[in-house]
Design an enzyme around this catalytic site. Structure first.
Site, PDB file in Angstrom:
ATOM      1  CG  HIS A   1      -2.272  -0.981   1.011  1.00 34.09           C
ATOM      2  ND1 HIS A   1      -2.047  -2.338   1.443  1.00 34.09           N
ATOM      3  CD2 HIS A   1      -3.500  -0.565   0.574  1.00 34.09           C
ATOM      4  CE1 HIS A   1      -3.171  -2.913   1.132  1.00 34.09           C
ATOM      5  NE2 HIS A   1      -4.135  -1.790   0.675  1.00 34.09           N
TER       6      HIS A   1
ATOM      7  CE  LYS B   1      -3.861  -0.551   4.784  1.00 33.98           C
ATOM      8  NZ  LYS B   1      -5.361   0.043   5.138  1.00 33.98           N
TER       9      LYS B   1
ATOM     10  CB  THR C   1      -7.665  -6.524   1.510  1.00 35.16           C
ATOM     11  OG1 THR C   1      -8.142  -5.235   1.274  1.00 35.16           O
ATOM     12  CG2 THR C   1      -7.728  -7.429   0.249  1.00 35.16           C
TER      13      THR C   1
HETATM   14  P1  NAP Z   1      -6.964   9.639   4.081  1.00 34.57           P
HETATM   15  O1  NAP Z   1      -6.461  10.357   2.882  1.00 34.57           O
HETATM   16  O2  NAP Z   1      -6.276   9.905   5.461  1.00 34.57           O
HETATM   17  O3  NAP Z   1      -8.422  10.389   4.451  1.00 34.57           O
HETATM   18  C1  NAP Z   1      -8.958  10.355   5.725  1.00 34.57           C
HETATM   19  C2  NAP Z   1      -9.710  11.497   5.787  1.00 34.57           C
HETATM   20  O4  NAP Z   1     -10.536  11.663   7.238  1.00 34.57           O
HETATM   21  C3  NAP Z   1      -8.725  12.519   6.392  1.00 34.57           C
HETATM   22  O5  NAP Z   1      -9.006  13.960   5.887  1.00 34.57           O
HETATM   23  C4  NAP Z   1      -8.710  12.768   7.991  1.00 34.57           C
HETATM   24  O6  NAP Z   1      -8.306  14.038   8.346  1.00 34.57           O
HETATM   25  C5  NAP Z   1     -10.083  12.580   8.099  1.00 34.57           C
HETATM   26  N1  NAP Z   1     -10.817  12.489   9.319  1.00 34.57           N
HETATM   27  C6  NAP Z   1     -10.051  11.934  10.269  1.00 34.57           C
HETATM   28  N2  NAP Z   1     -10.947  11.466  11.418  1.00 34.57           N
HETATM   29  C7  NAP Z   1     -11.999  11.940  10.993  1.00 34.57           C
HETATM   30  C8  NAP Z   1     -13.647  12.065  11.665  1.00 34.57           C
HETATM   31  N3  NAP Z   1     -13.522  11.895  13.177  1.00 34.57           N
HETATM   32  N4  NAP Z   1     -14.458  12.690  10.991  1.00 34.57           N
HETATM   33  C9  NAP Z   1     -14.326  12.902   9.811  1.00 34.57           C
HETATM   34  N5  NAP Z   1     -13.308  12.916   9.049  1.00 34.57           N
HETATM   35  C10 NAP Z   1     -12.050  12.574   9.758  1.00 34.57           C
HETATM   36  O7  NAP Z   1      -7.085   8.140   4.123  1.00 34.57           O
HETATM   37  P2  NAP Z   1      -7.707   7.259   3.029  1.00 34.57           P
HETATM   38  O8  NAP Z   1      -6.651   6.942   2.047  1.00 34.57           O
HETATM   39  O9  NAP Z   1      -8.834   8.144   2.157  1.00 34.57           O
HETATM   40  O10 NAP Z   1      -8.276   6.035   3.608  1.00 34.57           O
HETATM   41  C11 NAP Z   1      -9.316   6.091   4.544  1.00 34.57           C
HETATM   42  C12 NAP Z   1      -9.626   4.718   4.921  1.00 34.57           C
HETATM   43  O11 NAP Z   1     -10.294   3.891   4.142  1.00 34.57           O
HETATM   44  C13 NAP Z   1      -8.586   4.135   5.680  1.00 34.57           C
HETATM   45  O12 NAP Z   1      -8.763   3.333   6.862  1.00 34.57           O
HETATM   46  C14 NAP Z   1      -7.971   2.970   4.419  1.00 34.57           C
HETATM   47  O13 NAP Z   1      -7.407   2.040   4.876  1.00 34.57           O
HETATM   48  C15 NAP Z   1      -9.442   2.895   4.002  1.00 34.57           C
HETATM   49  N6  NAP Z   1      -9.511   2.417   2.600  1.00 34.57           N
HETATM   50  C16 NAP Z   1     -10.393   1.523   2.349  1.00 34.57           C
HETATM   51  C17 NAP Z   1     -10.567   1.046   1.050  1.00 34.57           C
HETATM   52  C18 NAP Z   1     -11.826  -0.017   0.933  1.00 34.57           C
HETATM   53  O14 NAP Z   1     -11.870  -0.468  -0.195  1.00 34.57           O
HETATM   54  N7  NAP Z   1     -12.365  -0.623   1.897  1.00 34.57           N
HETATM   55  C19 NAP Z   1     -10.010   1.421   0.314  1.00 34.57           C
HETATM   56  C20 NAP Z   1      -9.109   2.359   0.165  1.00 34.57           C
HETATM   57  C21 NAP Z   1      -8.916   2.850   1.841  1.00 34.57           C
HETATM   58  P3  NAP Z   1      -6.910  14.171   9.135  1.00 34.57           P
HETATM   59  O15 NAP Z   1      -6.042  13.681   7.967  1.00 34.57           O
HETATM   60  O16 NAP Z   1      -6.973  15.266   9.670  1.00 34.57           O
HETATM   61  O17 NAP Z   1      -6.686  12.920  10.160  1.00 34.57           O
END
Ligand code: NAP
Length: 269
Positions: free
Chosen positions: A156, A160, A167
């Site tokens: 990843h 992350k 997964t």
């Molecule tokens: P990211 O770019 O860090 O985005 C997460 C966002 O959520 C950031 O802007 C963060 O702010 C914000 N946040 C933190 N706490 C919050 C809260 N309480 N309420 C609302 N927003 C909040 O991460 P990402 O790459 O988008 O991934 C997010 C999650 O999805 C991870 O756990 C990743 O593993 C997962 N994911 C899942 C899949 C799937 O298919 N299931 C695919 C990709 C990713 P800050 O940066 O200030 O903390």
């Protein structure tokens, strides 16, 4: 009537992609967005769509006070330490939930299931919303019935927060289920460098790679004397997750309790 959606984590990498996907879906309406880091910004502008008139709220409570939020579907892609509270708060407010945020424990998933059932609401969580990844996990589980040993390498991007990936955990669980037993434990090994053999779940070794340039990738390598089989999936762009997320948003009104895994929607319909 359009399905009303609130995106939590709207300023993040996945959240922006979800905002674009929801705005592009004729049967959905983006009614609110949450992300404390981007409070006050326009959700559409953050997602590169131009002004949409949907401001990013600093908290879920603030978003829930917006017109149209009542009875909407919360879509959460935030962080491992934020998602549990978000999902519970949404359920208390009567919202259905789709979440892709990984890193929750089995106990927390169980509590979410119970809370959703108590309220007669649906929650869908998939550790991976990409159809190709779902098939990779399924093929790996099927193949593992015929191979003595299997190891997982998940790769990843370097932002992350949790390791191993959801997964990889789900794949190891599916392998155990398909085999009806744990994989063999290699107790006789000596790890000269701690961690060199990765982590172990149900006897399956999992190795996590984090590098800039990567998105989300996984390789399952199966071994028998004289042969190996490698099953690999690559998400090259976050658009790969969106058909699965939109499907979950459309289906979450039809389920009660926690549905775990996109395959439950694809193969059990
Ligand atoms: P990211 O770019 O860090 O985005 C997460 C966002 O959520 C950031 O802007 C963060 O702010 C914000 N946040 C933190 N706490 C919050 C809260 N309480 N309420 C609302 N927003 C909040 O991460 P990402 O790459 O988008 O991934 C997010 C999650 O999805 C991870 O756990 C990743 O593993 C997962 N994911 C899942 C899949 C799937 O298919 N299931 C695919 C990709 C990713 P800050 O940066 O200030 O903390």
């Amino acid at each position: 009537m359009a399905i009303r959606v609130i995106v939590s984590g709207a300023g993040g990498k996945m959240g922006r992609e979800v905002v674009r996907a929801v705005r592009g879906a004729a049967d959905m309406e983006l009614v609110a967005a949450v992300d404390p880091s981007y409070a006050g910004r326009d959700a559409g502008e953050l997602a590169g769509l131009g002004f949409t008139g949907v401001p990013v709220s600093g908290s879920l409570a603030e978003a829930l006070a917006r017109d149209g939020a009542h009875g909407a579907c919360l879509v959460d892609f935030t962080a491992p330490d934020a998602v549990y509270a978000n999902v519970m708060q949404a359920l208390e407010a009567g919202l259905r939930v789709v979440f892709g945020t990984t890193g929750l424990s089995d106990q927390e998933l169980g509590q979410i299931d119970r809370a959703a059932r108590e309220r007669g609401l649906g929650v869908i969580h998939a550790p991976n919303f990409a159809i190709g990844a779902v098939l990779m996990m399924r093929f790996a589980a099927e193949a593992a019935r015929f191979f003595d040993e299997v190891e997982i390498i998940e790769l990843h991007h370097d932002q992350k927060k949790d390791a191993p990936s959801g997964t990889a955990v789900k794949t190891a669980e599916m392998i155990r289920e398909a085999r009806g037993r744990r994989s063999r434990r290699l107790d006789a090994e000596t790890e000269v460098l701690p961690g060199a053999r990765g982590g172990e779940l149900d006897g399956v070794r999992i190795h996590s790679v984090r590098l800039p340039g990567l998105v989300a990738h996984q390789e399952v390598i199966l071994g028998l004397p004289g042969q190996t089989l490698t099953i690999r999936h690559d998400s090259l762009d976050r658009a790969s997750f969106m058909p699965g997320v939109l499907l979950a948003i459309r289906k979450v009104g039809e389920v009660t309790g926690l549905v775990y895994g996109l395959e439950r929607l694809l193969f059990e319909a």
